[in-house]
Design a protein around this motif. Sequence first.
Motif, PDB file in Angstrom:
ATOM      1  N   HIS A 315       0.547  -1.146  -0.033  1.00 27.95           N
ATOM      2  CA  HIS A 315      -0.369  -0.243  -0.035  1.00 27.95           C
ATOM      3  C   HIS A 315       0.676   0.621   0.137  1.00 27.95           C
ATOM      4  O   HIS A 315       0.640   2.071  -0.904  1.00 27.95           O
ATOM      5  N   VAL A 318       2.675   1.815  -2.811  1.00 28.72           N
ATOM      6  CA  VAL A 318       1.523   2.643  -3.518  1.00 28.72           C
ATOM      7  C   VAL A 318       1.243   3.575  -4.254  1.00 28.72           C
ATOM      8  O   VAL A 318       0.942   4.399  -5.045  1.00 28.72           O
ATOM      9  N   LEU A 319       1.223   4.379  -3.213  1.00 30.13           N
ATOM     10  CA  LEU A 319       0.883   6.224  -2.287  1.00 30.13           C
ATOM     11  C   LEU A 319       2.718   6.878  -3.058  1.00 30.13           C
ATOM     12  O   LEU A 319       1.782   7.753  -3.656  1.00 30.13           O
ATOM     13  N   ASP A 322       2.501   6.826  -6.684  1.00 29.63           N
ATOM     14  CA  ASP A 322       2.413   8.154  -6.988  1.00 29.63           C
ATOM     15  C   ASP A 322       2.369   9.135  -6.992  1.00 29.63           C
ATOM     16  O   ASP A 322       1.726  10.007  -7.927  1.00 29.63           O
ATOM     17  N   TYR A 342      -3.497  -0.703 -10.392  1.00 29.74           N
ATOM     18  CA  TYR A 342      -3.435   0.553  -9.483  1.00 29.74           C
ATOM     19  C   TYR A 342      -3.005   1.908 -10.522  1.00 29.74           C
ATOM     20  O   TYR A 342      -2.295   1.658 -11.361  1.00 29.74           O
ATOM     21  N   ASP A 343      -3.517   2.906 -10.814  1.00 23.19           N
ATOM     22  CA  ASP A 343      -3.603   3.916 -11.940  1.00 23.19           C
ATOM     23  C   ASP A 343      -3.392   5.041 -11.012  1.00 23.19           C
ATOM     24  O   ASP A 343      -3.385   5.568 -10.122  1.00 23.19           O
ATOM     25  N   THR A 345      -3.018   8.805  -9.617  1.00 23.05           N
ATOM     26  CA  THR A 345      -3.691  10.220  -9.983  1.00 23.05           C
ATOM     27  C   THR A 345      -3.056  11.905 -10.612  1.00 23.05           C
ATOM     28  O   THR A 345      -1.822  11.359 -10.867  1.00 23.05           O
ATOM     29  N   PRO A 346      -3.718  12.559 -11.027  1.00 26.83           N
ATOM     30  CA  PRO A 346      -2.483  13.534 -11.954  1.00 26.83           C
ATOM     31  C   PRO A 346      -2.196  14.362 -10.984  1.00 26.83           C
ATOM     32  O   PRO A 346      -2.240  14.227  -9.266  1.00 26.83           O
TER      33      PRO A 346
ATOM     34  N   PRO B 224      -6.208  18.682  -9.945  1.00 25.03           N
ATOM     35  CA  PRO B 224      -6.298  17.578  -9.079  1.00 25.03           C
ATOM     36  C   PRO B 224      -6.921  17.953  -7.238  1.00 25.03           C
ATOM     37  O   PRO B 224      -5.579  18.865  -6.419  1.00 25.03           O
ATOM     38  N   ASN B 248      -6.995  11.387  -2.048  1.00 29.78           N
ATOM     39  CA  ASN B 248      -6.753  10.186  -2.432  1.00 29.78           C
ATOM     40  C   ASN B 248      -7.415   9.599  -2.875  1.00 29.78           C
ATOM     41  O   ASN B 248      -7.604   8.347  -1.334  1.00 29.78           O
ATOM     42  N   PRO B 249      -7.497   9.274  -3.862  1.00 31.77           N
ATOM     43  CA  PRO B 249      -8.614   7.695  -4.483  1.00 31.77           C
ATOM     44  C   PRO B 249      -7.802   6.173  -3.476  1.00 31.77           C
ATOM     45  O   PRO B 249      -8.525   5.475  -3.975  1.00 31.77           O
ATOM     46  N   LEU B 250      -6.302   5.946  -4.031  1.00 34.36           N
ATOM     47  CA  LEU B 250      -5.239   5.133  -3.954  1.00 34.36           C
ATOM     48  C   LEU B 250      -5.580   4.962  -2.050  1.00 34.36           C
ATOM     49  O   LEU B 250      -4.573   3.536  -1.528  1.00 34.36           O
ATOM     50  N   ARG B 252      -6.039   5.315   1.463  1.00 36.42           N
ATOM     51  CA  ARG B 252      -7.402   4.643   2.750  1.00 36.42           C
ATOM     52  C   ARG B 252      -8.243   4.966   3.376  1.00 36.42           C
ATOM     53  O   ARG B 252      -6.856   5.841   3.932  1.00 36.42           O
ATOM     54  N   LEU B 284      -0.627  22.284 -15.044  1.00 36.08           N
ATOM     55  CA  LEU B 284      -0.211  22.030 -13.447  1.00 36.08           C
ATOM     56  C   LEU B 284       1.556  22.840 -14.030  1.00 36.08           C
ATOM     57  O   LEU B 284       2.174  22.574 -12.927  1.00 36.08           O
TER      58      LEU B 284
END
Lengths: 517, 603
Positions: A315, A318-319, A322, A342-343, A345-346, B224, B248-250, B252, B284
């Motif tokens: 986890h 992933v962050l 990102d 996992y994609d 984010t902008p 964003p 952040n949708p990634l 939790r 951006l």
Amino acid sequence: MGRNLTTILGGLVSAVLIAGTLQQAAAESPSPAAAELKGPRELGKHVQDITDTVLRHHLDPPARQQMILAGIKGLYEAAGLPIPAGLSRRVSALTTPEQFTALLVELWPSKPAKSIRTDDLAEAVVNGLLASVPGGAEISPAKEHEVQEQFQGNRYIGIHIQVRYDDKEKRTVIAGIVPGGPADRAGMKQEDRIEQVNGVDTKDLTLRQVVDRLRGADGTDVSVTVRQPKGEARNLKATRGPLFIATITGVHKKTSGEWDYHLAGPDSIGYIRFRDIAASTPHELRKVAQELEGENPNPRGLIIDLRGLSSTSLHPTVLLADCLLDHGRIGQVREAERVMAYDATPDALFRGWPLVALVDAETAHTAEWLAAALQDNHRAVLVGTATQSGWVQPRQLPGFPAAAVLRSSVPVGDGAWYLSLITARLEHGDGRPLAASPASLNPLTIVLRRSPERNAREANGGLKPDHVISPRNARPESQRPTRPGGIFGAEDSTVDPWSDAVLAKAIEVLRAGLKSF
Amino acid sequence: MKTTTRSTAAAFWILLLLALLPGRSGICGDGTTKPVDAKVLTARIRRPMALALVDGGSRLLTANRQSGSISVIDPATRRVLAEHYVGRGLADIVALPDDRHVLAVDQAGHEILLLDGHADALGVLARVQVSPDPVHIVAASDGSSCVVASRWSRRLTFLELTCGRSTANEPSLKIVKPLDLPFCPRELAASPDGSKLVVADAFGGKLALIDWRRRSLESVRSIPAHNIRGLALAADGKTLLVAHQMLNPLARSTFDDLHWGLLISNHLRVLRLDAMLKPDADLLKGSGLFELGDVGKGAADPSGLIVDSRGHLIIALGGVNEAAITQGPGQPLRRVAAGRRPGAMAVSRDGKVVYIANCLDDTVSVVEIDSGRSSSPIALGPAPEMSLADRGERFFFDARLSHDGWMSCHSCHTDGHTCGLKSDTLGDGSYGAPKKIPSLLGVGTTGPWTWTGSMERLEDQVRKSIQTTMHGPKPAPTAEQVEALTAYLRSLGPLPPDLTGGERSPEAALLRGRAVFQARKCDACHAPPEYTSPERFDVGLTDEVGNRRFNPPSLRGVGRREPLLHDGRAGTLEDLFQRDRHPRESVLSTQEIGDLVAFLRTL
């Protein structure tokens, strides 16, 4: 949690285990797997829960009967008795938990060939079973899992000491103290013998039991009586608090205690090294970015050192990915019955900066997955030696490539226990496994630490750096020169392009790129 | 829709009180107002939403949403001089360049008011009806025109003025043109030369560029961000400052992710104005992002932003009852205490102090910008005893219900609605399947709750959200907190019908759309009047962790609930039927989809 933090942070226990008192600790403290099990009936339920967990969560689980058979074989080996005839056939015929428990009761050795406690027999069943799980599995009580979660969160709650067990004195000894931490502030010193914790004499307590008593909730007090080898007893009180250890370091520490992230040289190039990937790492990276991006002029390129980094925390990885990627697919994680993609984010930190990531044969698990994401998305140029796609190697070498896998801790039954096992395979964003060809996991695995040359020769998978450095010139992390600087005053690696061919190449690559940038 | 319902109720009481109480102000037949003397200010909830300085800075006006009044404050004595009841529920107020006239936005009355602020008279010179739910106004620097953002209407209204200048003739205010937007607007900022206007999304992260002179929409871009509650030009005139939150949708909703600022964070973003003005530029690129909070000290809910003449930035932090003052982006922040839910701000003419309107305790804080010192706040009037729902409203916007002040309920459920993003919480029982954050407008009548319909009692869901998402008070929120919050949520009415929807589609299309809705048996799951039902249905969708049965969300205001479905996969209502073929691979003709969508937008 990567091995760096677990060996440093987990020092409360693991440093001692590494130091060679493992056998004693194991002998004196009952196995966590069987500590509270009274007999075969209760064990039957426990085994059922464990096998349920393996079947539900393992990437490639064996059949339940296979695990049960291994457990019973373990039981008979521990009891020094021959395996009963027709055992495989009888286990294969089991279809309900009740049938298994009945079989366990029937087969329970009433007269072991050697003197052995019921607890140890139960432990033998669990250990036999776990050994049959591909990639191995470890069971631990929920309390231990909580501590592991604190490690992963980089907010371990304690008094910030490292301990070991002294065999002669039968005492737990303070082996290291974090400067400025609760124990330091309370006046504890290295080599202090811990004689009492909250008024309880530690004479008959194992290391694990002492550690258990030292641990507690954030903000609570613990009273400790300590004594230097020839000194007076001192009664001290420390307040437990969270311990933070930087997972990102730079080139060297400034006199202020903060890290300097600039490499010396005509071009301003930033350098950061991930010591681990924990929950705090993306936050730490943001802080570094805020500092470097705010400089005028700011560094024109950044080197991200992933060498020697074997992280298993998906986890935060992933962050972290990102944070570094503006868009695109970070990667995939394939479990037994589903695939998660996992994609990014902008927006990204160091947006538009040329990046170089350093990798080596020890860049493993999610750290390798991160390197793949940076390479696949053309976000960073990889420099170093081929990665190893995980350290879990099948015994039947050679020619049996390993897969980069993910090990997770999942609850067993009602959550009183946690099982650590292989739950997923790490894949590139397009679904390719990190290893060149996916391997089935062999139940019996060993961790190999070989010469870099042999690692490189036998690596069947792994990422190919954009600029490959000969393993002969690229010293592995474990052999890099060190200097003082860790949290316990332990040693820390130096960053020096003169003695580090990979770093020197990275600087060369960045400089060449910067000319045309 | 909370604001309208509560404000409407407030307006009713205002009118009743006007009839009963001698000496209270009233809107007179000639358009002027009779002020309430400060000595007889009554105990009531006011909710100051905006501030304006007039008369050379000698008078500070507050626009009050709950009471529909304007309080007149003497900054020198820090006393309320009078209160004028001019509307039903005010959301904004702006002084015109002549320093005498002001424009006020009556959100509940859907009107723009032109007032003469000379000598404390505050007479209403003109009222103009605009599209429903006007929330913000910006006036041109020459006082000749203004633009109003109507939130639920998704519309801007351009108006012309004739009295904003000192040489004005007869005062007048008239609508020139409405302009529809693809999102609900809120904050507005004009370019230095007044030729362009930037409009920010009231909930999500969209920014629209408007050509003010042509009164046309030039571009819509996304950053964003969500909860954009501050939009201003920097002192250099080259950058646009945006105060907002990020989710952040990634991430939790674990303790770790909240603790380390990975789940939700509060920011000042600095955008290059030249990139903003070029529709195809990378917005951006070259932008800066600065954290307003830190680990251990969250800065929930940026709720206002102002730049003083010396270039200081002052950002109200509504969730933690503070303001942050800095000498510029990236410079150290000094956090100073304010009242409950600070938002709107005004800087004194001498540039020494900032006035901060504290919406939830009806006060105005006065803070010295250089030293950060504040004196005792100015109370707008006596406070009444609060109802349970009023107390719940305070909790709803209070980030002290979260670990380290990172977030309030409002941080995700913006103003009781939704920020439109996905979040991976335990709302569905596990991590791994982020879900669209639901609107809470009308939530009291749409049980059971959560996407999987697993919560039978709203109180339980409130408690669970505080514990497992916000990681709030340990071991648990108090019963009073849960009851008050639930009472507040139950007071939130549904999204209002899209009153502009009818204008956009012919009646025949709406009738055909209704027929499609009935023929396709949409009402089997989305049954009127709330257009939902208490069951769970398998509509052919499976989330990442295997959930297949979902509780249908209400379709009230569905046109402003986009993106749609549990994971927000349908960006628009059209996508929902064309691409996602909701429900269960339904195939509709283009005509049917057009009619159905037109009908749905009117709900």
